[in-house]
Scaffold this active site. Structure first.
Site, mmCIF file in Angstrom:
data_model
loop_
_atom_site.group_PDB
_atom_site.id
_atom_site.type_symbol
_atom_site.label_atom_id
_atom_site.label_comp_id
_atom_site.label_asym_id
_atom_site.label_seq_id
_atom_site.Cartn_x
_atom_site.Cartn_y
_atom_site.Cartn_z
ATOM 1 N N GLY A 192 -4.706 9.053 -2.814
ATOM 2 C CA GLY A 192 -5.867 8.954 -1.935
ATOM 3 C C GLY A 192 -5.628 7.927 -0.841
ATOM 4 N N THR B 41 0.002 12.029 -2.157
ATOM 5 C CA THR B 41 0.962 11.310 -2.991
ATOM 6 C C THR B 41 1.262 12.128 -4.235
ATOM 7 O OG1 THR B 41 -0.061 9.232 -2.341
ATOM 8 C CG2 THR B 41 1.297 9.177 -4.317
ATOM 9 N N VAL C 283 2.010 0.948 5.977
ATOM 10 C CA VAL C 283 2.405 1.195 4.583
ATOM 11 C C VAL C 283 1.126 1.274 3.759
ATOM 12 C CG1 VAL C 283 3.565 0.183 2.575
ATOM 13 C CG2 VAL C 283 4.646 0.056 4.829
HETATM 14 N N1 GLY Z 1 -1.909 6.966 -1.102
HETATM 15 C C1 GLY Z 1 -0.902 7.088 -0.142
HETATM 16 C C2 GLY Z 1 -1.140 6.403 1.112
HETATM 17 O O1 GLY Z 1 -2.264 6.075 1.446
HETATM 18 O O2 GLY Z 1 -0.197 6.172 1.832
#
Ligand code: GLY
Length: 326
Positions: free
Chosen positions: A237, A185, A214
Site C-alpha cells: 500500500g 508490492t 523511497v
Molecule cells: N508500498 C510500496 C511503496 O509505497 O513504495
C-alpha cells in the site's frame, strides 16, 4: 499434490482464527523426536504463482529464506506486472527505480533502494546481507555492488510502461485506482519445516513518484519485519503511511505480547486510520504469520486479497477491511 485456487470469503471461513491449530507434528522415526512444522507461505495480492512456487519449495524442505527469494523473483521478472521489478512503472522522469528487502530467521536483513537497471533487487538485497558488513545500499552504490556480484545490467522500462508514463506526462495527474493500480508490492512470509520464518518484499514503488522517492518496502520495520521467536509481518500500500507508523515492527511486537496475527494487523491499521488522513485516497494492507503457522490480514479498503499456501493447498483469501467493518 492437491491444489485449490479460489477466493475464500473470510466472513465465512474466519481468517485470523488459527488456520492450522496444530502446526506441529513429531518425526518419531529412529526415535529422534524432531519437531516437524507444516510449512506455510503467504503473499500479498494475487501473486499466486510466486506464492505457490515458494510453498512447493517449502514442502520439499527448502529453507524459508531461499523460498521467499525464489518466490518473489517470479514477480520481479513478470513484465505484465507494473508494480514490481522489470516492467514496473517508472518515476516521473521515466526511470524505473526498485526497492527490496529480505530478512532471515537469524535476525539479519539486507535491503536496496533506488536501484536501477537490475532485474532482481531482492537477490541484490540478499547479497548485501550476506556479502557486506552493511544492511542497506542505495542508488549508484547499490548498482555498482550488484555489478560486482555478477548481476547483469538491463533496461527495465518496457514498451507498455513507457507508453503509460507518456500518457501520464500529458496531464501529470495520477490517481491510482485503489486495489487495481495500487498492487504496489509483493510481500511474502514463509514458515519452513524447521519452524523458521523469513520474509521478502520488493517493488517499483509508487508510479510516477518523484525521482529519489523511497517507500516503506526496503525499510526494516516498515515494509517487513521478522522475529524468529515470534513471527513476521509484511506491508503493501501507500508507503508514506506505513513508514510513519513503523507498522510491521509494531505487528510483530503485538504478537510478542500475545496478540494473534489477525488482532495485530487490525491494531496496526487502526493506528493509521485514527490519524488525520484522507482514507478515500489510499490503501494499506498487512499480512502476519506467527510461529504456529497462524495467519492474519487486515487492510483499509475492501478488495485486498492474499495468496496462502498451507498443507500443500494454494488459496486466494479475501482480507477483512477497516472500512467494511466501520
Ligand atoms: N508500498 C510500496 C511503496 O509505497 O513504495
Amino acid at each position: 499434490m492437491k491444489r485449490r485456487n479460489f477466493i475464500r470469503n473470510i466472513g465465512i471461513a474466519g481468517v485470523g482464527l488459527p488456520l492450522i491449530p496444530n502446526n506441529l507434528s513429531f518425526d518419531l522415526s529412529g526415535n529422534k523426536n524432531i519437531p516437524v512444522h507444516s510449512p506455510v507461505s503467504i503473499t500479498t495480492w494475487n501473486f499466486q504463482e510466486a506464492n505457490r512456487t515458494a510453498g512447493e519449495l517449502l514442502q520439499k524442505g527448502i529453507s524459508a529464506l531461499d523460498a521467499v527469494e525464489q518466490g518473489v523473483r517470479i514477480e520481479e521478472s513478470n513484465i505484465k506486472n507494473h508494480t514490481v521489478g522489470k516492467g514496473g512503472a517508472p518515476d516521473r522522469d521515466g526511470k524505473v527505480t526498485l526497492d527490496a528487502i529480505i530478512m532471515a530467521p537469524n535476525g539479519n536483513f539486507g535491503s536496496v533502494a533506488f536501484l536501477e537497471n537490475i532485474e532482481h533487487p531482492v537477490s541484490v538485497a540478499r547479497k548485501v546481507m550476506e556479502e557486506t558488513p552493511h544492511n542497506m545500499l542505495v542508488g549508484e552504490g547499490a548498482y555498482q555492488f550488484a555489478l560486482s556480484q555478477g548481476f547483469e545490467p538491463e533496461n527495465l522500462l518496457t514498451e507498455e510502461s513507457e507508453k503509460q508514463w507518456k500518457n501520464w506526462l500529458v496531464e501529470k495527474e495520477y490517481k491510482p485506482i485503489i486495489n487495481i493500480e495500487n498492487h504496489d508490492t509483493i510481500g511474502m512470509l514463509c514458515l519452513d519445516s524447521k519452524g523458521d520464518i523469513a520474509g521478502a518484499c520488493t517493488t517499483s514503488g509508487l508510479a510516477y513518484k518523484m525521482r529519489g522517492r523511497v517507500g516503506d518496502s526496503p525499510i526494516i520495520g516498515s515494509g517487513l519485519f521478522i522475529d524468529n521467536e515470534v513471527g513476521g509481518a509484511v506491508a503493501t500500500g501507500l508507503g508514506e503511511e506505513i513508514l510513519k507508523n513503523v507498522s510491521t515492527f509494531l505487528i510483530v511486537e503485538l504478537m510478542r505480547s500475545g496478540k494473534s496475527p489477525q488482532e495485530a494487523c487490525e491494531i496496526a491499521v487502526e493506528r493509521i486510520v485514527k490519524k488525520p488522513t484522507d482514507l478515500k485516497d489510499f490503501q494499506v494492507a498487512f499480512l502476519a504469520l506467527n510461529k504456529n503457522g497462524e495467519v492474519g490480514s487486515y487492510c483499509i479498503h475492501p478488495g485486498f486479497s492474499y495468496a496462502l499456501h498451507s498443507k500443500g493447498d494454494e488459496e486466494a483469501v479475501q482480507s477483512k477491511s477497516y472500512l467494511a467493518e466501520k
